[in-house]
Design a protein around this motif. Structure first.
Motif, mmCIF file in Angstrom:
data_model
loop_
_atom_site.group_PDB
_atom_site.id
_atom_site.type_symbol
_atom_site.label_atom_id
_atom_site.label_comp_id
_atom_site.label_asym_id
_atom_site.label_seq_id
_atom_site.Cartn_x
_atom_site.Cartn_y
_atom_site.Cartn_z
ATOM 1 N N HIS A 1 0.848 -1.178 0.000
ATOM 2 C CA HIS A 1 0.000 0.000 0.000
ATOM 3 C C HIS A 1 0.889 1.234 0.000
ATOM 4 C CE1 HIS A 1 -3.959 -1.792 0.434
ATOM 5 N NE2 HIS A 1 -3.509 -2.564 1.402
ATOM 6 N N ALA A 2 0.326 2.334 -0.393
ATOM 7 C CA ALA A 2 1.059 3.587 -0.328
ATOM 8 C C ALA A 2 1.391 3.893 1.131
ATOM 9 C CB ALA A 2 0.220 4.712 -0.933
ATOM 10 N N PRO A 3 2.552 4.480 1.404
ATOM 11 C CA PRO A 3 2.952 4.718 2.802
ATOM 12 C C PRO A 3 2.057 5.708 3.529
ATOM 13 C CG PRO A 3 4.476 5.785 1.266
ATOM 14 C CD PRO A 3 3.578 4.913 0.442
ATOM 15 N N TRP A 4 1.348 6.550 2.773
ATOM 16 C CA TRP A 4 0.471 7.525 3.419
ATOM 17 C C TRP A 4 -0.932 6.957 3.652
ATOM 18 C CZ3 TRP A 4 -3.527 7.901 0.097
ATOM 19 C CH2 TRP A 4 -3.277 7.639 -1.256
ATOM 20 N N LYS B 1 -3.069 13.736 2.115
ATOM 21 C CA LYS B 1 -2.232 12.757 2.816
ATOM 22 C C LYS B 1 -0.878 12.590 2.123
ATOM 23 C CE LYS B 1 -5.138 11.357 6.059
ATOM 24 N NZ LYS B 1 -4.856 11.523 7.509
ATOM 25 N N LYS B 2 -0.893 12.547 0.798
ATOM 26 C CA LYS B 2 0.359 12.400 0.043
ATOM 27 C C LYS B 2 1.284 13.588 0.307
ATOM 28 C CE LYS B 2 -1.936 9.942 -3.751
ATOM 29 N NZ LYS B 2 -2.373 10.043 -5.172
ATOM 30 N N GLN B 3 0.715 14.789 0.227
ATOM 31 C CA GLN B 3 1.528 15.980 0.428
ATOM 32 C C GLN B 3 2.098 16.026 1.843
ATOM 33 O OE1 GLN B 3 -0.329 19.634 -0.729
ATOM 34 N NE2 GLN B 3 -1.128 18.816 -2.656
ATOM 35 N N GLN B 4 1.266 15.738 2.835
ATOM 36 C CA GLN B 4 1.723 15.783 4.224
ATOM 37 C C GLN B 4 2.804 14.741 4.489
ATOM 38 O OE1 GLN B 4 -1.923 15.255 6.440
ATOM 39 N NE2 GLN B 4 -2.413 17.462 6.406
ATOM 40 N N TYR B 5 2.586 13.539 3.943
ATOM 41 C CA TYR B 5 3.557 12.468 4.186
ATOM 42 C C TYR B 5 4.926 12.817 3.607
ATOM 43 C CZ TYR B 5 6.003 8.032 3.731
ATOM 44 O OH TYR B 5 6.957 7.050 3.785
ATOM 45 N N TYR B 6 4.954 13.173 2.329
ATOM 46 C CA TYR B 6 6.239 13.435 1.680
ATOM 47 C C TYR B 6 6.897 14.712 2.191
ATOM 48 C CZ TYR B 6 5.492 9.616 -1.592
ATOM 49 O OH TYR B 6 5.317 8.376 -2.150
ATOM 50 N N SER B 7 6.106 15.726 2.522
ATOM 51 C CA SER B 7 6.676 16.965 3.057
ATOM 52 C C SER B 7 7.354 16.711 4.389
ATOM 53 C CB SER B 7 5.586 18.030 3.205
ATOM 54 O OG SER B 7 5.066 18.397 1.952
ATOM 55 N N SER B 8 6.670 15.985 5.274
ATOM 56 C CA SER B 8 7.263 15.696 6.583
ATOM 57 C C SER B 8 8.479 14.785 6.452
ATOM 58 C CB SER B 8 6.223 15.042 7.501
ATOM 59 O OG SER B 8 5.788 13.799 6.967
ATOM 60 N N LEU B 9 8.433 13.840 5.503
ATOM 61 C CA LEU B 9 9.553 12.933 5.301
ATOM 62 C C LEU B 9 10.782 13.689 4.794
ATOM 63 C CD1 LEU B 9 10.207 9.885 5.483
ATOM 64 C CD2 LEU B 9 9.629 9.716 3.060
ATOM 65 N N LEU B 10 10.572 14.620 3.860
ATOM 66 C CA LEU B 10 11.691 15.406 3.335
ATOM 67 C C LEU B 10 12.242 16.367 4.382
ATOM 68 C CD1 LEU B 10 10.345 16.185 -0.247
ATOM 69 C CD2 LEU B 10 12.282 14.727 0.326
ATOM 70 N N ASP B 11 11.355 16.984 5.161
ATOM 71 C CA ASP B 11 11.826 17.903 6.203
ATOM 72 C C ASP B 11 12.625 17.175 7.272
ATOM 73 O OD1 ASP B 11 10.648 20.021 4.926
ATOM 74 O OD2 ASP B 11 8.801 19.945 6.117
ATOM 75 N N LYS B 12 12.184 15.980 7.595
ATOM 76 C CA LYS B 12 12.861 15.207 8.643
ATOM 77 C C LYS B 12 14.199 14.658 8.176
ATOM 78 C CE LYS B 12 12.130 11.213 11.702
ATOM 79 N NZ LYS B 12 11.207 10.110 12.048
ATOM 80 N N SER C 1 3.266 17.928 -3.234
ATOM 81 C CA SER C 1 3.555 19.252 -2.699
ATOM 82 C C SER C 1 4.669 19.920 -3.501
ATOM 83 C CB SER C 1 3.990 19.132 -1.232
ATOM 84 O OG SER C 1 5.227 18.443 -1.143
ATOM 85 N N HIS C 2 4.767 21.235 -3.307
ATOM 86 C CA HIS C 2 5.820 21.998 -3.992
ATOM 87 C C HIS C 2 7.206 21.515 -3.547
ATOM 88 C CE1 HIS C 2 7.840 25.417 -5.852
ATOM 89 N NE2 HIS C 2 8.482 25.591 -4.703
ATOM 90 N N ASN C 3 7.339 21.194 -2.246
ATOM 91 C CA ASN C 3 8.638 20.733 -1.737
ATOM 92 C C ASN C 3 9.078 19.435 -2.399
ATOM 93 O OD1 ASN C 3 8.803 22.886 -0.016
ATOM 94 N ND2 ASN C 3 8.070 21.770 1.788
ATOM 95 N N LEU C 4 8.127 18.526 -2.621
ATOM 96 C CA LEU C 4 8.486 17.247 -3.229
ATOM 97 C C LEU C 4 8.898 17.444 -4.686
ATOM 98 C CD1 LEU C 4 8.758 14.209 -3.133
ATOM 99 C CD2 LEU C 4 6.336 14.016 -3.686
ATOM 100 N N CYS C 5 8.136 18.234 -5.431
ATOM 101 C CA CYS C 5 8.494 18.486 -6.830
ATOM 102 C C CYS C 5 9.855 19.157 -6.926
ATOM 103 C CB CYS C 5 7.429 19.345 -7.501
ATOM 104 S SG CYS C 5 5.846 18.506 -7.714
ATOM 105 N N THR C 6 10.139 20.073 -6.004
ATOM 106 C CA THR C 6 11.446 20.731 -5.991
ATOM 107 C C THR C 6 12.557 19.728 -5.705
ATOM 108 O OG1 THR C 6 10.423 22.782 -5.206
ATOM 109 C CG2 THR C 6 12.799 22.566 -4.930
ATOM 110 N N ALA C 7 12.296 18.818 -4.749
ATOM 111 C CA ALA C 7 13.310 17.807 -4.415
ATOM 112 C C ALA C 7 13.575 16.884 -5.590
ATOM 113 C CB ALA C 7 12.848 16.996 -3.198
#
Length: 669
Positions: A141-144, A187-198, A635-641
């Motif tokens: 399943h998707a992680p989020w 959920k996708k945006q929150q998951y990947y944003s928090s993962l990248l920030d962490k 999210s914008h952060n994920l696309c930037t990454a």
């Protein structure tokens, strides 16, 4: 589409830049010409299945093909051995580790100390998270995908079943469906944003996210089998027999007196010799771990996450173990590698063992000791100027980029002088795995000036190593490795550099230039057109013979059939050269190629870099296409990454005399 037609060539170039491959190679019209085209960008179509059919109802020939069978996602029952790490009381575990470390004392041998440390750590881990057999019904399943989203999907399903009963249910269904889509995106945006920030400083994790986002395959397939333990044993035997088969073609070297190098009588007081290792400190280990990170093998004493949480408490004991290894010249107890077979390329046959390369996983403590020894070795070699300038691998301020800049600069300088350059790219088979230990120890003694305890440590590090193949939780029996430097280790590649250092002197003595990165060697020489017969028919053949003789003496296998030769020159010089290949003494003919991949970059015979730019354009279009498809849900952060992580594949315009231009506009004339 006619062969040789400029419009056809332009069409294929454009489609190729978008990552599309034209598969139809035969005429599809009764009067000739390939008018019916089939493009593929995902290797979904089996090229061998393409056929044209004769028909009476059209002047076009129908084209048929088959596609690869795609397996649908389904639940798979699997038995695993697992620890419930999430249920561990981390504070209690830390207290138990501190008690164990405070009472820990070294044993009389380094191997016994390692066993004592590993057993004690594992016993504590078993108390807090014992291994348990578990049957799981696995479906990815998707992680989020969390419980909140799962509950909303259930409501949507209920409303969907009743939507035809009443208009109110239809309205309710549409509202819940819209809400479900909005929640999924959120959920996708929150998951990947928090993962990248962490984990913004964890490069490996960012690349894993990028690969997943761009649909790059992460899992390596394995040969079809129902008996995984037997498959592990087969892989292990295959990797061992491959090396033995290469080695049996070499004469036995007379190195019976190499034991003399290890005797205490050879210890010198001269400061130019490295006889003992300076002990390490806790602060030095902190710096090493900070720079290199923590990564444990599956058979290590603690999982990676738990070791990270407790590393500060364990550093004093780790420092004691490292220093005991350095002082006694012993590496015993840390010489078993877990081999994970990995497919070299997704296009290769997964049922053929030749399609796999062995990836080694070594213990954390072993790699920590190696990094300390590497620091001592680098200091010694730098101080006494023992490094070979032409080697670019595993050296500070050296990389594939520096070697490519050097070679390209030499090629361009030769072209400016109206000269041609013959560039020979040597291909070696399993180079790291066929190294002769005794010869390497002799080189360390004679050329690197290593003596006494330090040399005994290298002898212990190299000899008596074992490997076993691991697939999941199944492991084969360990087998002894008689040759080679350990791949996946810290010191292995550096020792290989030392092992082949005399190759550079040998090639330079033959009048050729050479630059290398690990086992990738580039041999080249520039010449005027009137010297072409002497260079291509005599000198390069003699140079190749010298290299071949050296390779045999050092137990390395050179592949003449896979060695590539590129003839680089300006356009007008290339027109004067009629020789298109070289016939070597064993009747092996190596024809000149127009372009080849050298350390990840496509070089062509005119240095126009058109193949490289075309490849970059194709990768960029694929990247942008994948990002656009996901832009609304990310999210914008994920696309930037994603863009930042893959920015190295984008062609960059550069300036010449103040005029901006793409690299294709500047080529040799």
């Amino acid at each position: 589409m006619e062969t040789g037609d400029s419009n056809s060539a332009q069409l294929l170039q454009i489609t190729d830049s978008y990552g599309l491959k034209q598969l139809v190679k035969v005429p599809t019209h009764r009067c000739g010409g390939t008018l019916d085209l089939i493009f593929d960008n995902s290797n979904l179509i089996l090229e061998s299945s393409l056929k044209t059919l004769n028909c009476n109802w059209s002047d076009h020939l129908p084209v048929t093909f088959s596609t690869q069978q795609l397996e649908p996602s389904r639940k798979v029952d699997k038995t695993i051995w697992t620890r419930s790490l999430k249920a561990i009381d981390l504070d209690a575990l830390s207290f138990d580790l501190i008690d164990f470390i405070s009472d820990f004392t070294l044993s009389h041998t380094f191997e016994a100390s390692c066993m004592k440390f590993f057993d004690g750590s594992k016993n504590i881990l078993d108390q807090h998270a014992p291994l348990k057999e578990k049957i799981i019904s696995f479906m990815e399943h998707a992680p989020w995908f969390d419980s909140e989203y799962k509950d909303l999907r259930k409501l949507r399903r209920k409303a969907e079943k009743k939507r035809n009963e009443d208009d109110q249910y239809q309205i309710l269904y549409e509202e819940i469906r819209a809400e479900t889509s909005i929640m999924a995106n959120l959920k996708k945006q929150q998951y990947y944003s928090s993962l990248l920030d962490k984990n913004k400083h964890d490069t490996n994790l960012i690349f894993n996210i990028v690969n997943k986002e761009l649909d790059r395959k992460q899992q390596s397939p394995l040969p079809t089998t129902d008996d995984i333990p037997k498959l592990c044993s087969k892989f292990n035997e295959y990797f061992k027999n491959k090396i033995l088969k290469i080695r049996e073609n070499f004469p036995v070297s007379d190195l019976s007196s190499y034991e003399y190098y290890l005797s205490d009588a050879t210890v010198e007081e001269d400061t130019s010799y490295l006889s003992t290792f300076v002990p390490c400190t806790v602060d030095e280990l902190k710096g090493i771990i900070k720079n290199s990170g923590i990564k444990c093998s599956p058979s290590d004493f603690l999982p990676t996450d738990l070791l990270k949480d407790n590393i500060s408490n364990m550093l004093p004991v780790l420092c004691q173990l490292v220093n005991q290894s350095l002082e006694t010249g012993c590496f015993d107890g840390l010489k078993t590698a877990d081999i994970i077979p990995t497919l070299k390329d997704q296009k290769l046959d997964p049922d053929d063992f030749k399609s796999y390369r062995p990836i080694s996983n070594l213990s954390f403590l072993g790699k920590l000791i190696e990094r300390v020894v590497l620091n001592r070795l680098n200091e010694h070699m730098t101080k006494h100027k023992l490094n070979i300038p032409e080697q670019s691998a595993y050296k500070k301020h050296h990389s594939t980029e520096t070697i490519l800049i050097k070679i390209t600069n030499d090629l361009l300088m030769a072209c400016d002088k109206k000269s041609a350059t013959v560039l020979m790219l040597l291909d070696l088979s399993a180079a790291f795995d066929t190294v002769e230990h005794r010869k390497l120890l002799k080189i360390l003694f004679d050329e690197i000036k290593i003596r006494g305890t330090a040399l005994r440590w290298f002898q212990s590090f190299l000899t008596g190593r074992h490997q076993r193949t691991r697939i999941g939780s199944d492991v084969s029996e360990a087998i002894v490795l008689e040759f080679g430097v350990p791949q996946g280790s810290v010191l292995g590649p550096v020792l290989f550099n030392i092992y082949i250092r005399s190759l550079y002197l040998t090639v330079k003595a033959a009048g050729f230039n050479i630059h290398g990165y690990a086992d990738d060697q580039q041999v080249y020489k520039s010449f005027k057109p009137y010297d072409i017969v002497d260079i291509l028919n005599i000198q390069i053949i003699n140079c190749f013979k010298i290299i071949e003789t050296w390779m045999i003496d050092y137990c390395l296998h050179l592949n003449p059939g896979k060695t590539q030769i590129l003839l680089v020159a300006p356009k007008n010089i290339l027109k004067e050269i009629n020789i298109q290949g070289i016939l070597f003494h064993d009747n092996t003919c190596i024809r000149f190629i127009n372009s080849t991949k050298d350390l990840g970059i496509l070089l062509d015979h005119r240095l126009s870099f058109e193949p490289q730019i075309l490849n970059l354009k194709r990768d960029c279009f694929r990247l942008l296409r994948n990002i656009v498809k996901r832009r609304r849900n990310r999210s914008h952060n994920l696309c930037t990454a994603v863009v930042d992580a893959d920015s190295g594949i984008c062609p960059v315009a550069f300036s010449v005399d103040g005029i901006e231009a793409s690299p294709t506009e500047f080529e040799l004339n």
